[in-house]
Scaffold this motif. Sequence first.
Motif, PDB file in Angstrom:
ATOM      1  N   UNK A 147     -64.693 -75.732  16.512  1.00  9.79           N
ATOM      2  CA  UNK A 147     -65.333 -76.654  17.444  1.00  9.79           C
ATOM      3  C   UNK A 147     -66.847 -76.444  17.440  1.00  9.79           C
ATOM      4  N   UNK A 148     -67.593 -77.524  17.233  1.00 13.89           N
ATOM      5  CA  UNK A 148     -69.048 -77.452  17.264  1.00 13.89           C
ATOM      6  C   UNK A 148     -69.649 -76.603  16.168  1.00 13.89           C
ATOM      7  N   UNK A 149     -68.956 -76.478  15.053  1.00 14.94           N
ATOM      8  CA  UNK A 149     -69.426 -75.600  13.975  1.00 14.94           C
ATOM      9  C   UNK A 149     -70.825 -75.955  13.498  1.00 14.94           C
ATOM     10  N   UNK A 150     -71.145 -77.232  13.432  1.00 14.30           N
ATOM     11  CA  UNK A 150     -72.453 -77.666  12.947  1.00 14.30           C
ATOM     12  C   UNK A 150     -73.398 -78.070  14.082  1.00 14.30           C
ATOM     13  N   UNK A 151     -73.021 -77.742  15.304  1.00 12.37           N
ATOM     14  CA  UNK A 151     -73.815 -78.128  16.470  1.00 12.37           C
ATOM     15  C   UNK A 151     -75.164 -77.413  16.484  1.00 12.37           C
ATOM     16  N   UNK A 152     -76.202 -78.159  16.853  1.00 21.71           N
ATOM     17  CA  UNK A 152     -77.531 -77.580  17.011  1.00 21.71           C
ATOM     18  C   UNK A 152     -77.993 -77.817  18.448  1.00 21.71           C
ATOM     19  N   UNK A 153     -78.272 -76.725  19.130  1.00 21.78           N
ATOM     20  CA  UNK A 153     -78.708 -76.826  20.525  1.00 21.78           C
ATOM     21  C   UNK A 153     -79.384 -75.532  20.950  1.00 21.78           C
ATOM     22  N   UNK A 154     -80.233 -75.647  21.966  1.00 26.02           N
ATOM     23  CA  UNK A 154     -80.867 -74.474  22.562  1.00 26.02           C
ATOM     24  C   UNK A 154     -80.457 -74.411  24.016  1.00 26.02           C
ATOM     25  N   UNK A 155     -79.871 -73.291  24.426  1.00 27.57           N
ATOM     26  CA  UNK A 155     -79.368 -73.174  25.795  1.00 27.57           C
ATOM     27  C   UNK A 155     -79.942 -71.935  26.473  1.00 27.57           C
ATOM     28  N   UNK A 156     -79.966 -71.976  27.805  1.00 24.39           N
ATOM     29  CA  UNK A 156     -80.478 -70.876  28.612  1.00 24.39           C
ATOM     30  C   UNK A 156     -79.341 -70.303  29.450  1.00 24.39           C
ATOM     31  N   UNK A 157     -79.193 -68.984  29.386  1.00 19.92           N
ATOM     32  CA  UNK A 157     -78.128 -68.275  30.103  1.00 19.92           C
ATOM     33  C   UNK A 157     -78.761 -67.420  31.197  1.00 19.92           C
ATOM     34  N   UNK A 158     -78.521 -67.792  32.458  1.00 12.87           N
ATOM     35  CA  UNK A 158     -79.051 -67.057  33.598  1.00 12.87           C
ATOM     36  C   UNK A 158     -78.032 -66.038  34.084  1.00 12.87           C
ATOM     37  N   UNK A 159     -78.471 -64.782  34.268  1.00  8.77           N
ATOM     38  CA  UNK A 159     -77.560 -63.766  34.785  1.00  8.77           C
ATOM     39  C   UNK A 159     -78.347 -62.655  35.454  1.00  8.77           C
ATOM     40  N   UNK A 160     -77.642 -61.716  36.067  1.00  5.81           N
ATOM     41  CA  UNK A 160     -78.284 -60.663  36.846  1.00  5.81           C
ATOM     42  C   UNK A 160     -78.517 -59.379  36.069  1.00  5.81           C
ATOM     43  N   UNK A 161     -78.093 -59.328  34.807  1.00  7.78           N
ATOM     44  CA  UNK A 161     -78.173 -58.076  34.058  1.00  7.78           C
ATOM     45  C   UNK A 161     -79.553 -57.880  33.440  1.00  7.78           C
ATOM     46  N   UNK A 162     -80.511 -57.530  34.279  1.00  4.67           N
ATOM     47  CA  UNK A 162     -81.874 -57.286  33.812  1.00  4.67           C
ATOM     48  C   UNK A 162     -81.926 -56.129  32.823  1.00  4.67           C
ATOM     49  N   UNK A 163     -81.050 -55.155  33.006  1.00  5.71           N
ATOM     50  CA  UNK A 163     -81.049 -53.996  32.104  1.00  5.71           C
ATOM     51  C   UNK A 163     -80.672 -54.395  30.682  1.00  5.71           C
ATOM     52  N   UNK A 164     -79.735 -55.337  30.564  1.00  6.05           N
ATOM     53  CA  UNK A 164     -79.270 -55.766  29.245  1.00  6.05           C
ATOM     54  C   UNK A 164     -80.271 -56.662  28.524  1.00  6.05           C
ATOM     55  N   UNK A 165     -81.315 -57.069  29.225  1.00  6.38           N
ATOM     56  CA  UNK A 165     -82.359 -57.871  28.586  1.00  6.38           C
ATOM     57  C   UNK A 165     -83.383 -56.989  27.878  1.00  6.38           C
ATOM     58  N   UNK A 166     -83.259 -55.681  28.039  1.00  3.99           N
ATOM     59  CA  UNK A 166     -84.220 -54.739  27.463  1.00  3.99           C
ATOM     60  C   UNK A 166     -83.735 -54.207  26.118  1.00  3.99           C
ATOM     61  N   UNK A 167     -84.647 -54.062  25.186  1.00  5.14           N
ATOM     62  CA  UNK A 167     -84.304 -53.449  23.902  1.00  5.14           C
ATOM     63  C   UNK A 167     -83.916 -51.992  24.086  1.00  5.14           C
ATOM     64  N   UNK A 168     -84.401 -51.380  25.148  1.00  2.00           N
ATOM     65  CA  UNK A 168     -84.141 -49.962  25.400  1.00  2.00           C
ATOM     66  C   UNK A 168     -82.785 -49.709  26.057  1.00  2.00           C
ATOM     67  N   UNK A 169     -82.051 -50.780  26.383  1.00  2.26           N
ATOM     68  CA  UNK A 169     -80.750 -50.611  27.038  1.00  2.26           C
ATOM     69  C   UNK A 169     -79.847 -49.743  26.161  1.00  2.26           C
ATOM     70  N   UNK A 170     -79.256 -48.714  26.760  1.00  3.11           N
ATOM     71  CA  UNK A 170     -78.487 -47.737  25.985  1.00  3.11           C
ATOM     72  C   UNK A 170     -77.194 -48.322  25.427  1.00  3.11           C
TER      73      UNK A 170
END
Length: 461
Positions: free
Chosen positions: A50-73
């Motif tokens: 499903x949607x194999x050739x789909x092209x889109x840009x989406x934004x995912x809002x969430x509370x995991x600020x720690x997981x947005x860091x490259x330094x997240x363990x």
Amino acid sequence: MDTRKIAAVGVAAACMLGMAACGGGNGGGAKTADGNKTGITYPEIKLGETGKDLKAEITFMNARTDMALDSYAGKNWKSYIEEFNKMYPGIQVKVQTDSNYADSSLTRLQANNDSWDIMCIPAVDKSEFKNYFVPLGEQADMDKEIKLTNDKSAGGLTYGVPLGGTVNGIVYNKKVFDEAGIKELPKTPEQYIADLKLIKEKTKATPLYTNFAEEWAMGAWDAYIGGNASGDTNYMNEMPHNKTPFAKDAKAPDTHPYAVYKTLYDAVQNGLTEEDYSTTDWEGSKPRINNGEIGTMVLGVWAVPQMKQAGEHADDVSYMPFPITVDGKQYATLAPDYAMAVNKNVSKERQEASMIFIKWLTDKSGYAMNEGLIPMNVNDKEMPETFENFKDVELIVDKPAPEGEEDLFADVNSDSELGINSGNGKKIQEIVVDAANNSKDFDSIMNEWNQKWGKAVEDNE
């Protein structure tokens, strides 16, 4: 505008949106109703096809600020998205996180625009789901795909897929417990307080770290007052009919909400928490419990991986049931973590891309197990090692609210201004302050809460 509860969209506007959304396709149903422009449902998505050739840009809002860091363990959002793009290179996912997510997400939702695509659903009445989110499918069909659908379903349609399932207990350091001479995990508030005293006497660790400075962390105490403290799967449905839910249970004083909050009060009053509650540091607490400087923290199971990854002593970090026993049995409520939903205002392509990403994150990414959560795919029977101390604990699921009362708890909760399970940690912070300063006895606090709650119950009768 009161951000604790979103005002309903005008009836005419809602009707117009509904009719516009139902104007084509199969003439209605979960596929096209109320903003689903894709013509497909979540169960119909076949990942990789499903949607194999789909092209889109989406934004995912969430509370995991720690997981947005490259330094997240652990495994961060960047790593997940890179894996997702191996299957769907045309779908670009941008992550937005916020440490004050409970409030900021409501603000974004109130704008009711296309500035986001996937949102972890904040405190919104079920009756309002259709005003903001895409129905992912009929609940009966979704039940065949994922667990715990009821929490984010309304009118027979499911609007959100949980990131994972969670039970609430206490994070603790096994080495600290050993050094304190604690041989068995506590099963009652009295046993827990006694164990905290042993930790203070025999170790250098802070027995209970409150994380007072983080309002959301204080609000975590609300999660234990239902099934965990009563063993009753219908407790939260009965609560908006009960004018004194915070009163001591005469027959079982160590149960129900009274016992949960008193556990915190007693710990603070007995000097079993940090010396200065105003200086707590959330990020700093993670390595401290990892290396044995903290004995326990009252948080959801989601916190365990973060504590394990915060130092070199992952094996010392474990999780135990909240210490309340009802008629000789301990209970833990199995509940969904934040649930992911799709914006009804965005384009067909963005909706489809969002639904695909949600299904991939649920079925293929391994996110739930990585974060110590129970996977939501119905065919996934794995349980994280985190639950090793819950073998003799009965996991229960809250019953859905009776028909016609789907929003009653939310209405009473909002009117009382107590914000139970809505991220309102201020009232819990006040417990800590009053206990530390001996400025108010515990029964007086609970009486004040009962007055507020009781009036809200009357106003909604």
